[in-house]
Enzyme design. Structure first.
Site, PDB file in Angstrom:
ATOM      1  N   HIS A 187      -5.322  -3.032  -4.299  1.00 30.71           N
ATOM      2  CA  HIS A 187      -6.327  -2.133  -4.875  1.00 30.71           C
ATOM      3  C   HIS A 187      -5.673  -0.847  -5.392  1.00 30.71           C
ATOM      4  CE1 HIS A 187     -10.520  -0.523  -5.060  1.00 30.71           C
ATOM      5  NE2 HIS A 187      -9.873   0.625  -4.963  1.00 30.71           N
ATOM      6  N   GLU A 188      -4.865  -0.222  -4.560  1.00 28.89           N
ATOM      7  CA  GLU A 188      -4.242   1.044  -4.953  1.00 28.89           C
ATOM      8  C   GLU A 188      -3.172   0.837  -6.023  1.00 28.89           C
ATOM      9  OE1 GLU A 188      -5.612   3.730  -4.104  1.00 28.89           O
ATOM     10  OE2 GLU A 188      -6.939   2.814  -2.611  1.00 28.89           O
ATOM     11  N   HIS A 210      -4.830   0.776  -9.417  1.00 23.58           N
ATOM     12  CA  HIS A 210      -5.093   2.121  -9.947  1.00 23.58           C
ATOM     13  C   HIS A 210      -3.827   2.720 -10.557  1.00 23.58           C
ATOM     14  CE1 HIS A 210      -9.115   2.296  -8.446  1.00 23.58           C
ATOM     15  NE2 HIS A 210      -8.804   2.432  -7.174  1.00 23.58           N
TER      16      HIS A 210
END
Length: 217
Positions: free
Chosen positions: A27-28, A31
């Site tokens: 997820h990170e 980003h």
């Protein structure tokens, strides 16, 4: 999650932690990667453009997941002054949930494909449990982060889907009340209101539509 240890389900606990760490890291990373594509290398310079969980996992956030069932990873830093387009924040925010969706779809169907091919390892209890958890946890993270409250990814996405005036009103009210509403939702879950269990049920239902290989269970 901690109750799993109290019940002696050590393997299930370990597999769930592994699935969470993997999912949060993807997820990170999503980003950070899309931020770079949009002209902002702040996350890259901070060492966050990596799949290494050590760079993404916040010890306190992980401890909260274990103790109360909710936590967080380290937020990816961005600098809007570097964005190349007005919609860069939309794509950067959407990249986290999109990464979770992609990981769920790819790993789940690869797991099923290897079972269909008769690979013995993927019939064992541990791998079966891990891949089921990995798919469900990723879909849960995707759904949760799309909620447009407080600092969640959804609060960057929703304004781009609203008319300009409505978007301004939403931003103003979310800035004032969004974090409180999100905290209230988390507290309700902690005291027994099935907030996250409902989201998990939705994630489980969604998984059926993302399964492209016969289950073979």
């Amino acid at each position: 999650m901690i109750e799993l240890l109290f019940r002696g389900e050590v393997l299930l606990f370990a597999l769930l932690v592994a699935a969470l760490i993997t999912s949060l890291s993807i997820h990170e990373f999503g980003h950070a990667y899309v931020a770079k594509l949009n002209g902002d290398r702040t996350a890259e310079y901070a060492g966050r453009l990596t799949l290494n969980p050590v760079r993404h996992i916040d010890p306190m956030g992980l401890a909260m997941v274990v103790l109360v069932g909710f936590g967080y990873a380290r937020p990816v830093p961005t600098d809007p002054r570097n964005f190349r387009t007005p919609r860069a924040d939309l794509w950067i925010a959407a990249a986290g949930p999109a990464g979770n969706l992609l990981l769920a779809v790819v790993t789940w169907n690869l797991f099923l494909l290897l079972r269909a091919a008769g690979v013995d390892l993927f019939f064992a209890e541990g791998p079966v449990t891990f891949f089921v958890l990995l798919a469900r946890v990723n879909l849960l993270l995707m759904l949760f982060n799309l909620i447009p409250l407080g600092p969640l990814d959804g609060h960057y996405i929703l304004p781009h889907l609203l008319p300009a005036r409505a978007a301004d009103v939403y931003r103003r009210y979310n800035a004032r009340f969004g974090s409180y509403l999100l905290l209230g939702m988390i507290l309700l879950s902690v005291v027994g209101v099935p907030v996250f269990s409902r989201l998990m049920a939705v994630a489980g239902a969604l998984l059926r539509y993302l399964t492209f290989v016969p289950l073979g269970f």
